[in-house]
Design an enzyme around this catalytic site. Structure first.
Site, short mmCIF file in Angstrom:
data_model
loop_
_atom_site.label_atom_id
_atom_site.label_comp_id
_atom_site.label_asym_id
_atom_site.label_seq_id
_atom_site.Cartn_x
_atom_site.Cartn_y
_atom_site.Cartn_z
N CYS A 92 -8.45 62.05 57.63
CA CYS A 92 -7.52 62.27 58.74
C CYS A 92 -6.27 61.50 58.34
CB CYS A 92 -8.06 61.74 60.06
SG CYS A 92 -6.82 61.91 61.36
N CYS A 95 -4.58 59.62 61.60
CA CYS A 95 -5.22 58.46 62.23
C CYS A 95 -6.63 58.32 61.70
CB CYS A 95 -5.15 58.55 63.75
SG CYS A 95 -5.47 60.19 64.42
N SER A 96 -7.63 58.67 62.51
CA SER A 96 -9.00 58.45 62.04
C SER A 96 -9.96 59.46 62.65
CB SER A 96 -9.45 57.04 62.40
OG SER A 96 -9.34 56.85 63.80
N CYS A 97 -9.49 60.69 62.93
CA CYS A 97 -10.36 61.71 63.53
C CYS A 97 -11.58 61.93 62.64
CB CYS A 97 -9.59 63.01 63.71
SG CYS A 97 -8.18 62.80 64.81
#
Ligand code: FE
Length: 190
Positions: A92, A95-97
């Site tokens: 991602c 961000c951090s999906c």
């Protein structure tokens, strides 16, 4: 970061907007109950059951939900299948999906800026950092997750796993193999 989270939680609790017990229950669920074993079950079933595999390709959200893995951060799933000539890698960049429902909470490196930027600029270099060296002829396809769509890599079924049932296959599916920074394990011959 920890202090900021604590401060935020305190304010939200004081304002009556959240219930700390509910937050604890959610964290506890994702820390201890939901983890990469869910995803491993999906992959093992796809390896053993061609009909399920087709379904997973067509509609991963529904196929995964049929095994009971639903919920936050897993609402819209896509399964990407490794083949003899294409390896898939998930990141991602924004961000951090991450597909929580099948893999649990993301590892720290998945959220780190170096991984997020290098995965798209130099995927082969990233794989080398994970000690994964693929033939030059293998194409690496990078999938950028979003809040709307999460990816699950279905690694290649390892050689020597022909006689194994789903229960045993599950143990060969590592978390990293479902992100694309690893491969499925080769069964140990007895
Ligand atoms: Fe994200």
């Amino acid at each position: 970061m920890a202090a900021r989270v604590r401060a935020l939680e305190t304010i939200l609790t004081q304002k009556g907007l959240i219930d700390p017990l509910a937050i604890d229950a959610i964290v506890e669920t994702y820390e201890t109950k939901v983890g990469p074993r869910n995803g491993a079950k999906v992959v093992a079933k796809a390896w053993s059951d061609p009909e399920f595999s087709e379904w997973l390709k067509r509609d991963a959200t529904a196929a995964i939900a049929s095994l009971g893995f639903t919920g936050r951060q897993g609402e819209h799933m896509q399964a990407v299948f490794n083949t003899a000539d294409t390896h898939n890698l998930v990141v991602c960049t924004l961000c951090s999906c991450y597909p929580w429902s099948v893999l649990g909470l993301p590892p720290v490196w998945y959220k780190s800026p170096p991984y997020r930027s290098k995965a798209v600029i130099d995927p082969r270099g990233v794989l080398a950092e994970f000690d994964l060296f693929l033939p030059e002829s293998t194409k690496i396809r990078v999938w950028d997750s979003t809040s709307e769509l999460r990816y699950l890599v279905v690694p290649l079924r390892p050689e020597g796993s022909d006689g194994l049932g789903e229960e045993q296959l599950v143990n060969l599916v590592t978390r990293n193999s479902m992100i694309g920074t690893g491969l499925a394990l080769t069964p140990v011959r007895k």
